[in-house]
Scaffold this motif. Structure first.
Motif, PDB file in Angstrom:
ATOM      1  N   GLU A   1       0.817  -1.213   0.000  1.00  0.00           N
ATOM      2  CA  GLU A   1       0.000   0.000   0.000  1.00  0.00           C
ATOM      3  C   GLU A   1       0.855   1.270   0.000  1.00  0.00           C
ATOM      4  OE1 GLU A   1      -3.575   2.076   2.620  1.00  0.00           O
ATOM      5  OE2 GLU A   1      -2.884   0.069   3.134  1.00  0.00           O
ATOM      6  N   ASP A   2       1.903   1.294   0.818  1.00  0.00           N
ATOM      7  CA  ASP A   2       2.766   2.479   0.885  1.00  0.00           C
ATOM      8  C   ASP A   2       3.508   2.709  -0.428  1.00  0.00           C
ATOM      9  OD1 ASP A   2       1.990   3.035   3.471  1.00  0.00           O
ATOM     10  OD2 ASP A   2       3.708   1.995   4.377  1.00  0.00           O
ATOM     11  N   ASP A   3       3.966   1.627  -1.068  1.00  0.00           N
ATOM     12  CA  ASP A   3       4.657   1.749  -2.356  1.00  0.00           C
ATOM     13  C   ASP A   3       3.732   2.354  -3.410  1.00  0.00           C
ATOM     14  OD1 ASP A   3       7.077   0.298  -1.485  1.00  0.00           O
ATOM     15  OD2 ASP A   3       5.739  -1.439  -1.454  1.00  0.00           O
ATOM     16  N   LEU A   4       2.501   1.864  -3.448  1.00  0.00           N
ATOM     17  CA  LEU A   4       1.547   2.359  -4.436  1.00  0.00           C
ATOM     18  C   LEU A   4       1.132   3.802  -4.138  1.00  0.00           C
ATOM     19  CD1 LEU A   4      -0.508  -0.901  -4.824  1.00  0.00           C
ATOM     20  CD2 LEU A   4       0.782   0.237  -6.638  1.00  0.00           C
ATOM     21  N   LEU A   5       0.992   4.144  -2.858  1.00  0.00           N
ATOM     22  CA  LEU A   5       0.664   5.538  -2.512  1.00  0.00           C
ATOM     23  C   LEU A   5       1.789   6.495  -2.909  1.00  0.00           C
ATOM     24  CD1 LEU A   5      -1.135   5.262   0.945  1.00  0.00           C
ATOM     25  CD2 LEU A   5      -2.061   6.219  -1.175  1.00  0.00           C
TER      26      LEU A   5
END
Length: 140
Positions: A109-113
């Protein structure tokens, strides 16, 4: 066996691998869409983001060969940005907009955000005239 028969056999033998790659890339693009919707932070969804899968405009073969790009238009309010993605060495490698590139080895999730926010910043900079390609700015 004719060359035509050989081509058909290769396409059929690798169909499962190609289909798995299509599913992975489409899942990645959907996850990026959801990251863009939540890029403003918790409880502040961007409701005017849409996703439309499209054939890769640079693709010259159908079905897309293994390792080929898969594409989608992401509408971000008043503009749209084309995102192209493929699997390469276990990572997602892609392109977006006017020269943006990325490679994600992890799709948490953090990578995509982070990627979603970078896309928003880069597209904003493009429309603000902050991206200048030196080859385009030369007169001759």
């Amino acid at each position: 066996m004719s060359d035509f028969d050989e081509l058909q056999g290769v396409i059929q033998r690798h169909a499962e691998r190609r289909q798995a790659e299509v599913r992975a890339c489409e899942t990645f693009l959907q996850a990026l869409y959801h990251a863009l919707r939540s890029a403003s932070g918790p409880g502040l969804p961007l409701n005017n983001v849409t996703l439309e899968f499209t054939p890769d405009p640079s693709g010259r073969l159908r079905p897309t060969p293994t390792g080929g790009f898969h594409a989608a238009w992401l509408r971000l309010g008043l503009c749209e940005v084309l995102v192209r993605v493929r699997r390469l060495d276990g990572a997602f490698q892609g392109e977006y907009g006017e020269g943006g590139v990325f490679r994600l080895d992890s799709t948490g999730e953090d990578d995509l955000l982070r990627l979603a926010r970078r896309i928003l910043r880069d597209v904003t900079a493009t429309y603000a005239g902050e991206h200048h390609d030196s080859s385009l700015s030369r007169l001759n």
